[in-house]
Design a protein around this motif. Structure first.
Motif, PDB file in Angstrom:
ATOM      1  N   TYR A  51      -2.169  -1.449  -2.325  1.00 50.71           N
ATOM      2  CA  TYR A  51      -3.284  -0.884  -3.093  1.00 50.71           C
ATOM      3  C   TYR A  51      -3.446   0.582  -2.730  1.00 50.71           C
ATOM      4  N   THR A  52      -4.016   1.346  -3.633  1.00 52.52           N
ATOM      5  CA  THR A  52      -4.440   2.708  -3.327  1.00 52.52           C
ATOM      6  C   THR A  52      -5.936   2.801  -3.595  1.00 52.52           C
TER       7      THR A  52
ATOM      8  N   TYR B   9      -8.502   0.113   3.676  1.00 54.16           N
ATOM      9  CA  TYR B   9      -8.000   1.452   3.985  1.00 54.16           C
ATOM     10  C   TYR B   9      -7.132   1.460   5.249  1.00 54.16           C
TER      11      TYR B   9
ATOM     12  N   THR C  49      -3.428   0.294   2.395  1.00 54.32           N
ATOM     13  CA  THR C  49      -3.386   1.505   1.578  1.00 54.32           C
ATOM     14  C   THR C  49      -2.790   2.665   2.373  1.00 54.32           C
TER      15      THR C  49
ATOM     16  N   ASP D 290      -5.108   8.337   1.135  1.00 52.99           N
ATOM     17  CA  ASP D 290      -6.157   7.947   0.196  1.00 52.99           C
ATOM     18  C   ASP D 290      -7.521   8.511   0.573  1.00 52.99           C
TER      19      ASP D 290
ATOM     20  N   ILE E 196       3.450   1.358  -4.743  1.00 56.08           N
ATOM     21  CA  ILE E 196       2.126   0.807  -4.451  1.00 56.08           C
ATOM     22  C   ILE E 196       1.824  -0.247  -5.502  1.00 56.08           C
TER      23      ILE E 196
END
Length: 448
Positions: free
Chosen positions: A206-207, A257, A261, A265, A282
């Protein structure tokens, strides 16, 4: 902490009032317009129109096409285009309000409309719309949304151009390789984020948006998971932002986070986040319809999908409202007749369709919304269906609050970064936001 917030708010209000009084003192016969008594003029209907684009860089090319079409149809009018990045637009307009130099026409979306309307720098557009070729041709829900966002007096200060919607983009090729189901639920979303991550190989599930615009995306994830369907409690005085269910949802979301990720980010706005997703490996990206064409160009339409936000445990989808975008006519314009012609032309069938096909958004013009490209742009088609088939509940954000844009952006984006870094708890962050929102709501109600 609460005391410092209130002091900060009082200080900000004092500065704003001081600036307003200074303008009043120097104006001759101030009419309360917020522009030093300058009501502008209709003009000859010819000449130059200054247009400020509130999403410069991203929408520059398509706006230049619309302008070229307009100037061809109206050879006696020249549109001077100025593209301003979305992250800088409000501050540039605010500076121009105090110092002069506002455009004739500018992008005025729901998120910033109340603040501009409160300063009385926009011309009411109800009468112009009623007398124009656009009457009855614009999406009524979009018109109502902009009227509601204008500060509560029911006046239309911006003509809608398009509506956006939250989208979960995911890489179909990576999901297939990992044997993962489509991320249609929040449980499947978190499972995929974890399984697709291999940080040593620079692969992430994920971003997350940590830079400019991060708060709205975080709110979407919070309400989507908690299932809370109203931004205010039953009294209408207290926000549900810091409800324990929302706190728990933000804790889970922020924990992605650096675990699932990229570390970059933390400072990514939407342009950097989109570029990172398009060029890397991603798995998922939360954005909106506006970046669809970017993904098609970078990945090809067969390597990703854009679907509505995940549903919660009840099987219902809850998401926060995405602001309708529009065009406003600034009150101090000396060429309002020509400026209105440009607004009317830009939101006509052909130009609305052209603009929104490029932007990947839902057109405000009802005829444009029936054009063939809508069914070919899958995320737009799915988003439109999700909003009309009863599967989705929209939590209406308080765009009508003049302080909304400041609270949801500059005031709290640095604190959200602290949450991602583990330097501030989700509860303290949301309590801070809630205090500011409750104060703004009370102030707005007293004014009303």
């Amino acid at each position: 902490m609460k005391t410092s917030i209130r002091r900060s708010r009082r200080a900000a209000i004092a500065v704003a009032l001081g600036a307003a009084l200074a303008l009043t003192a120097t104006a001759c016969g101030d009419d309360g317009s917020g522009t030093g008594g300058d009501k502008g003029a209709e003009g000859s209907g010819k000449g130059q129109v200054l247009f400020w684009d509130n999403n410069g860089g991203v929408r520059t090319d398509i706006w230049k096409e619309v302008i070229a079409d307009f100037e061809k149809a109206n050879p006696d009018i020249e549109v001077k285009y100025v593209g301003i990045a979305s992250t800088e637009y409000q501050s540039k307009v605010d500076t121009a309000i105090q110092g002069g130099g506002l455009p004739d026409v500018g992008g005025v979306g729901a998120a910033m409309l109340a603040g501009f309307a409160a300063q009385k720098v926009l011309d009411p557009l109800d009468d112009r719309l009623a007398k124009s070729s656009l009457d009855g041709k614009l999406n009524e829900d979009m018109v109502k949304s902009l009227k509601a966002a204008g500060g509560g007096d029911g006046t239309l200060y911006s003509i809608p151009t398009s509506a956006n919607n939250g989208v979960l983009y995911y890489r179909t090729d990576l999901f297939e390789q990992a044997g993962l189901d489509e991320p249609t639920t929040w449980d499947k979303f978190y499972e995929a984020a974890d399984k697709l991550t291999d940080a040593d190989k620079n692969k992430f599930g994920y971003t997350i948006r940590g830079g400019a615009g991060s708060i709205a995306q975080a709110l979407d994830a919070m309400y989507g998971q908690s299932g809370i369907t109203s931004f205010w409690d039953a009294s209408g005085d207290k926000t549900t932002v810091n409800d324990p269910k929302n706190v728990a949802a933000l804790e889970k979301y922020a924990a992605l986070y650096k675990k699932d990720t990229p570390s970059a980010d933390l400072n990514n706005d939407f342009t950097k986040m989109v570029a990172q997703w398009d060029s890397g490996t991603i798995g998922m990206l939360n954005h909106n319809l506006g970046s669809y064409q970017d993904h098609v160009k970078a990945l090809g339409a067969d390597r990703f999908r854009g679907i509505p936000q995940p549903v919660g445990a009840t099987g219902k989808r809850v998401q926060v409202s995405n602001p309708v975008d529009g065009l406003g006519l600034f009150k101090n314009s000396k060429n309002k007749g020509a400026a209105w012609k440009f607004i009317e032309f830009a939101t006509s069938h052909a130009e609305s369709s052209k603009f929104n096909e490029s932007a990947g958004q839902v057109p405000s013009n009802n005829d444009a919304a029936k054009d063939a490209w809508i069914s070919k742009a899958e995320p737009t088609k799915l988003a439109a269906a999700a909003l009309t088939d009863g599967s989705t509940t929209i939590v209406q954000l308080p765009y009508y609050l003049p302080d909304w844009n400041t609270i949801s952006k500059a005031d709290n984006e640095p604190n959200f970064q602290k949450v991602l870094l583990g330097k501030m708890s989700a509860k303290d962050f949301l309590d801070t936001v809630a205090d500011q929102l409750n104060a703004a709501q009370a102030e707005w109600k007293q004014r009303g």
